[in-house]
Design a protein around this motif. Structure first.
Motif, PDB file in Angstrom:
ATOM      1  N   THR A 277       0.779  -1.141  -0.043  1.00 51.41           N
ATOM      2  CA  THR A 277       0.095  -0.058   0.058  1.00 51.41           C
ATOM      3  C   THR A 277       0.863   1.217  -0.061  1.00 51.41           C
ATOM      4  O   THR A 277       0.217   2.415   0.149  1.00 51.41           O
ATOM      5  CB  THR A 277      -0.814   0.149   1.215  1.00 51.41           C
ATOM      6  OG1 THR A 277      -0.234  -0.016   2.401  1.00 51.41           O
ATOM      7  CG2 THR A 277      -1.972  -1.023   1.150  1.00 51.41           C
TER       8      THR A 277
ATOM      9  N   GLU B  48      -6.219  -4.147   5.535  1.00 56.99           N
ATOM     10  CA  GLU B  48      -6.910  -4.818   4.837  1.00 56.99           C
ATOM     11  C   GLU B  48      -7.421  -4.187   3.811  1.00 56.99           C
ATOM     12  O   GLU B  48      -7.744  -4.381   2.423  1.00 56.99           O
ATOM     13  CB  GLU B  48      -8.136  -6.016   5.646  1.00 56.99           C
ATOM     14  CG  GLU B  48      -8.694  -6.544   4.507  1.00 56.99           C
ATOM     15  CD  GLU B  48      -9.502  -7.821   5.487  1.00 56.99           C
ATOM     16  OE1 GLU B  48     -10.089  -8.787   4.693  1.00 56.99           O
ATOM     17  OE2 GLU B  48      -9.517  -7.659   6.776  1.00 56.99           O
ATOM     18  N   GLU B  49      -8.156  -2.868   4.176  1.00 55.92           N
ATOM     19  CA  GLU B  49      -8.944  -2.079   3.527  1.00 55.92           C
ATOM     20  C   GLU B  49      -8.053  -1.586   2.260  1.00 55.92           C
ATOM     21  O   GLU B  49      -8.590  -1.521   1.244  1.00 55.92           O
ATOM     22  CB  GLU B  49      -9.539  -1.016   4.413  1.00 55.92           C
ATOM     23  CG  GLU B  49     -10.559  -0.029   3.465  1.00 55.92           C
ATOM     24  CD  GLU B  49     -11.025   1.017   4.402  1.00 55.92           C
ATOM     25  OE1 GLU B  49     -11.310   2.064   4.098  1.00 55.92           O
ATOM     26  OE2 GLU B  49     -11.298   0.913   5.453  1.00 55.92           O
ATOM     27  N   LYS B  50      -6.936  -1.064   2.670  1.00 62.43           N
ATOM     28  CA  LYS B  50      -6.231  -0.450   1.770  1.00 62.43           C
ATOM     29  C   LYS B  50      -5.610  -1.357   0.568  1.00 62.43           C
ATOM     30  O   LYS B  50      -5.516  -1.169  -0.403  1.00 62.43           O
ATOM     31  CB  LYS B  50      -5.005   0.252   2.597  1.00 62.43           C
ATOM     32  CG  LYS B  50      -5.332   1.677   3.249  1.00 62.43           C
ATOM     33  CD  LYS B  50      -4.291   2.062   3.873  1.00 62.43           C
ATOM     34  CE  LYS B  50      -4.755   3.438   4.469  1.00 62.43           C
ATOM     35  NZ  LYS B  50      -3.528   4.029   5.519  1.00 62.43           N
TER      36      LYS B  50
ATOM     37  N   LYS C  98      -6.888  -4.175  -0.291  1.00 63.85           N
ATOM     38  CA  LYS C  98      -8.057  -4.776  -1.094  1.00 63.85           C
ATOM     39  C   LYS C  98      -7.998  -3.619  -2.279  1.00 63.85           C
ATOM     40  O   LYS C  98      -8.168  -4.049  -3.412  1.00 63.85           O
ATOM     41  CB  LYS C  98      -9.212  -5.101  -0.571  1.00 63.85           C
ATOM     42  CG  LYS C  98      -9.097  -6.066   0.495  1.00 63.85           C
ATOM     43  CD  LYS C  98      -9.126  -7.503  -0.436  1.00 63.85           C
ATOM     44  CE  LYS C  98      -9.208  -8.515   0.534  1.00 63.85           C
ATOM     45  NZ  LYS C  98      -9.180  -9.951  -0.327  1.00 63.85           N
TER      46      LYS C  98
ATOM     47  N   GLU D 224      -5.090  -4.217  -4.583  1.00 58.15           N
ATOM     48  CA  GLU D 224      -5.602  -5.417  -5.231  1.00 58.15           C
ATOM     49  C   GLU D 224      -6.403  -5.385  -6.305  1.00 58.15           C
ATOM     50  O   GLU D 224      -6.213  -6.171  -7.509  1.00 58.15           O
ATOM     51  CB  GLU D 224      -5.753  -6.505  -4.134  1.00 58.15           C
ATOM     52  CG  GLU D 224      -6.254  -7.938  -4.877  1.00 58.15           C
ATOM     53  CD  GLU D 224      -6.897  -8.948  -3.907  1.00 58.15           C
ATOM     54  OE1 GLU D 224      -7.338 -10.020  -4.036  1.00 58.15           O
ATOM     55  OE2 GLU D 224      -7.223  -8.496  -2.838  1.00 58.15           O
ATOM     56  N   GLN D 225      -7.416  -4.606  -6.020  1.00 58.23           N
ATOM     57  CA  GLN D 225      -8.411  -4.382  -7.362  1.00 58.23           C
ATOM     58  C   GLN D 225      -7.866  -3.776  -8.371  1.00 58.23           C
ATOM     59  O   GLN D 225      -8.184  -4.012  -9.464  1.00 58.23           O
ATOM     60  CB  GLN D 225      -9.644  -4.091  -6.631  1.00 58.23           C
ATOM     61  CG  GLN D 225     -10.460  -4.907  -5.684  1.00 58.23           C
ATOM     62  CD  GLN D 225     -11.438  -4.108  -4.812  1.00 58.23           C
ATOM     63  OE1 GLN D 225     -11.749  -3.066  -5.115  1.00 58.23           O
ATOM     64  NE2 GLN D 225     -12.368  -4.934  -4.327  1.00 58.23           N
TER      65      GLN D 225
ATOM     66  N   SER E 250      -3.996 -10.903  -2.229  1.00 58.89           N
ATOM     67  CA  SER E 250      -3.564  -9.995  -1.013  1.00 58.89           C
ATOM     68  C   SER E 250      -3.676 -10.793   0.305  1.00 58.89           C
ATOM     69  O   SER E 250      -4.511 -11.464   0.463  1.00 58.89           O
ATOM     70  CB  SER E 250      -4.352  -8.631  -1.019  1.00 58.89           C
ATOM     71  OG  SER E 250      -5.764  -9.089  -0.575  1.00 58.89           O
TER      72      SER E 250
ATOM     73  N   VAL F 126      -3.020  -9.934   4.606  1.00 61.84           N
ATOM     74  CA  VAL F 126      -2.686  -8.767   5.691  1.00 61.84           C
ATOM     75  C   VAL F 126      -1.811  -9.581   6.635  1.00 61.84           C
ATOM     76  O   VAL F 126      -1.960 -10.619   7.244  1.00 61.84           O
ATOM     77  CB  VAL F 126      -4.334  -8.714   6.379  1.00 61.84           C
ATOM     78  CG1 VAL F 126      -4.075  -7.712   7.391  1.00 61.84           C
ATOM     79  CG2 VAL F 126      -5.079  -8.311   5.104  1.00 61.84           C
TER      80      VAL F 126
END
Length: 127
Positions: A14, A41-43, A45, A48-49, A61, A63
């Motif tokens: 990230t 995890e939020e960042k 993802k 990743e997308q 991804s 974490v």
């Protein structure tokens, strides 16, 4: 191994440096698989997308707390469950400010050395 069959492992996926490298690699079609590791995890993802859409190849991804050297073995085992082949590794995590000198050394030096030792051992095993 052909270039289009390579796997890239990104530790600290990230970070701005990692995301820029990933975008370049995705646009050039350099890798067939991306393994992205970060603590948020939020960042991760989101990254990743983005990379999956840009590259059209498998992007996974994971974490993990990369700066904690005691977590390297367990996290690396999780990485190798995704792919037993790692062809390139970008280490792009760290802290710059707002932490004690001890935490800075633990994160930016000790854990980085432990990670690079694990990756180097994997590279040796693959050859």
């Amino acid at each position: 191994m052909r270039d289009d069959q390579k796997t890239l492992l990104v530790l600290g996926a990230t970070s701005a440096v990692a995301h820029a490298y990933l975008r370049k690699a995705a646009s050039e079609g350099v890798f067939m698989r991306y393994i992205l590791v970060a603590r948020s995890e939020e960042k991760v993802k989101v990254v990743e997308q983005d990379i999956a859409a840009r590259s059209g190849v498998e992007t996974v991804s994971i974490v993990a707390e990369l700066g904690d050297a005691s977590c390297v073995a367990e996290t690396f085992a999780r990485i190798l469950n995704v792919s037993d082949q790692v062809d390139e590794c970008l280490l792009a995590y760290g802290v710059l400010e707002g932490v004690s000198a001890v935490m800075l050394l633990e994160t930016n030096l000790v854990s980085a050395v432990v990670w690079l030792e694990a990756v180097a051992t994997q590279f040796e095993w693959q050859t």
